[in-house]
Design a protein around this motif. Structure first.
Motif, PDB file in Angstrom:
ATOM      1  N   UNK A 128      48.190  34.276  29.352  1.00 22.71           N
ATOM      2  CA  UNK A 128      47.657  35.632  29.520  1.00 22.71           C
ATOM      3  C   UNK A 128      48.227  36.539  28.446  1.00 22.71           C
ATOM      4  N   UNK A 129      47.381  37.399  27.880  1.00 21.63           N
ATOM      5  CA  UNK A 129      47.768  38.313  26.813  1.00 21.63           C
ATOM      6  C   UNK A 129      47.349  39.735  27.178  1.00 21.63           C
ATOM      7  N   UNK A 130      48.114  40.694  26.683  1.00 22.55           N
ATOM      8  CA  UNK A 130      47.756  42.098  26.875  1.00 22.55           C
ATOM      9  C   UNK A 130      48.205  42.899  25.663  1.00 22.55           C
ATOM     10  N   UNK A 131      47.308  43.764  25.188  1.00 22.03           N
ATOM     11  CA  UNK A 131      47.642  44.654  24.086  1.00 22.03           C
ATOM     12  C   UNK A 131      48.278  45.903  24.690  1.00 22.03           C
ATOM     13  N   UNK A 132      49.566  46.069  24.476  1.00 19.85           N
ATOM     14  CA  UNK A 132      50.309  47.174  25.099  1.00 19.85           C
ATOM     15  C   UNK A 132      50.151  48.451  24.292  1.00 19.85           C
ATOM     16  N   UNK A 140      43.871  46.322  26.640  1.00 13.97           N
ATOM     17  CA  UNK A 140      42.946  45.226  26.943  1.00 13.97           C
ATOM     18  C   UNK A 140      43.700  43.937  27.257  1.00 13.97           C
ATOM     19  N   UNK A 141      43.052  43.110  28.090  1.00 14.62           N
ATOM     20  CA  UNK A 141      43.670  41.891  28.602  1.00 14.62           C
ATOM     21  C   UNK A 141      42.814  40.672  28.250  1.00 14.62           C
ATOM     22  N   UNK A 142      43.492  39.530  28.066  1.00 18.36           N
ATOM     23  CA  UNK A 142      42.803  38.277  27.753  1.00 18.36           C
ATOM     24  C   UNK A 142      43.428  37.138  28.531  1.00 18.36           C
ATOM     25  N   UNK A 143      42.579  36.208  28.971  1.00 13.42           N
ATOM     26  CA  UNK A 143      43.036  34.990  29.630  1.00 13.42           C
ATOM     27  C   UNK A 143      42.514  33.777  28.872  1.00 13.42           C
ATOM     28  N   UNK A 144      43.395  32.800  28.642  1.00 15.15           N
ATOM     29  CA  UNK A 144      43.026  31.551  27.988  1.00 15.15           C
ATOM     30  C   UNK A 144      43.226  30.399  28.966  1.00 15.15           C
ATOM     31  N   UNK A 145      42.275  29.472  28.965  1.00 18.47           N
ATOM     32  CA  UNK A 145      42.306  28.314  29.852  1.00 18.47           C
ATOM     33  C   UNK A 145      42.180  27.056  29.006  1.00 18.47           C
ATOM     34  N   UNK A 192      39.729  41.457  33.203  1.00 16.45           N
ATOM     35  CA  UNK A 192      39.806  40.601  32.019  1.00 16.45           C
ATOM     36  C   UNK A 192      38.765  41.046  30.997  1.00 16.45           C
ATOM     37  N   UNK A 193      39.237  41.420  29.819  1.00 17.48           N
ATOM     38  CA  UNK A 193      38.347  41.868  28.745  1.00 17.48           C
ATOM     39  C   UNK A 193      37.883  40.723  27.855  1.00 17.48           C
ATOM     40  N   UNK A 194      38.726  39.678  27.718  1.00 19.52           N
ATOM     41  CA  UNK A 194      38.401  38.543  26.856  1.00 19.52           C
ATOM     42  C   UNK A 194      38.743  37.245  27.572  1.00 19.52           C
TER      43      UNK A 194
END
Length: 340
Positions: free
Chosen positions: A336-340, A318-323, A261-263
């Motif tokens: 969950x997000x990812x920049x492809x 890069x990957x991001x998780x939001x809670x 997880x990057x962010x």
């Protein structure tokens, strides 16, 4: 039904008026500015209502339309490209017509489905969840997802809070107003960040609500009960635990390790609570994306304000998780997000 994930093309926000600092809020409500800073940890917030005159300057629909216009501009899409609109809010301008349909009207949108989800801090994620499924159905290629709240409608400026208990004071100083929006597309466009997963689950079976926002009709609007009540102690105890459960469930579902997880977009309750939760989640390699210390808790706007900060920062792979946690009936939410 399409098998590839939809993408976030762009995001935008709208915050009414100039920032209101703790000194100004202290003068208006008779609350210690030092107490606000230490107990809440929020430094500024924005209000749609003038603290001195009580005049309402911006409606929720106004703010949502402004945020949506910014999201479309940032995502490189036109109003004619929008095929549906989803809005999450706990504080609509009216029961009818829905704020969602009013926003569509302000944007010049017609002949398209509009959806309004009545929810608190999880409403923005629920809106993203619904939009993800609408895009995934293959029927739609582009939609607007909006979240916003105008909480000052529950702030009684005539009331002296100087002698109120801390649990009561929280409701007067925690919240702000605002709106945020994102454009979701079937194909990579604009920021082109993939929305891989959404989590939306009510977990409060048999448990008392942590927060209640009442609606008053003509028959009961003169009762003494407050429109907004919350069990802040229960929220302080439960939210960090639930946030960790959401984080690890998303990681497990995605097959990601914590170091992937990057962010991290943690729950935005207050400046102090957000710091504590981020520390509790213990993702030292992830860069935290938070805004609540400067915007106040403006409910369903918050995840979109975080997304707006996040999108320009994400690099390829890069990957991001939001809670997000909603204490009303203890709803777990995240994405969950990812920049492809």
């Amino acid at each position: 039904m399409t098998t590839h994930p939809p993408h976030l093309a762009g995001a935008g926000s709208a915050l009414p008026g100039e920032p209101v600092d703790n000194a100004a809020l202290s003068a208006a409500l008779g609350v210690s500015a030092e107490w606000i800073e230490l107990f809440i940890g929020t430094r500024t917030r924005h209000f749609a209502r003038d603290l001195v005159t009580g005049e309402v300057r911006r409606s929720l629909a106004d703010l949502c339309a402004q945020a949506a216009e910014e999201a479309m501009a940032n995502g490189g899409v036109e109003a004619a490209d929008i095929e549906f609109l989803v809005l999450g809010t706990a504080t609509p301008d009216h029961l009818m017509p829905t704020t969602a349909s009013q926003v569509a009207d302000l944007l010049g949108l017609d002949q398209l489905p509009t959806y309004q989800l009545q929810s608190g801090c999880a409403g923005a994620v629920q809106a993203l969840d619904l939009a993800r499924h609408l895009i995934g159905s293959g029927e739609f290629g582009c939609g607007l997802v909006i979240g916003g709240d105008v909480c000052t409608k529950h702030l009684d400026l005539r009331r002296d809070l100087s002698a109120a208990a801390p649990s009561d004071l929280v409701n007067g100083v925690l919240f702000g107003d605002g709106a945020g929006a994102a454009v979701l597309t079937a194909e990579p466009h604009g920021a082109a960040v993939a929305l891989l997963r959404t989590l939306n689950r009510c977990t409060g079976l048999g448990r008392s609500p942590g927060q209640i926002i009442d609606w008053f009709g003509l028959a009961d609007r003169d009762e003494d009960r407050q429109a907004l009540t919350e069990d802040y102690k229960a929220i302080e105890e439960s939210v960090p635990v639930m946030a960790a459960e959401i984080l690890w469930e998303l990681l497990d579902t995605l097959g990601w390790a914590a170091d992937d997880v990057d962010f991290l977009l943690p729950p935005q309750l207050s400046g102090r609570m957000t710091r504590q939760i981020a520390e509790h989640l213990a993702l030292p390699s992830a860069h935290e994306i938070s805004c609540v210390a400067l915007t106040g808790n403006n409910g369903n706007a918050l995840p979109f304000l975080q997304i707006e900060q996040l999108l320009p920062k994400m690099g390829s792979g890069q990957k991001a998780l939001a809670v997000a946690v909603e204490s009303s009936k203890w709803i777990k939410a995240g994405f969950a997000l990812e920049k492809r």
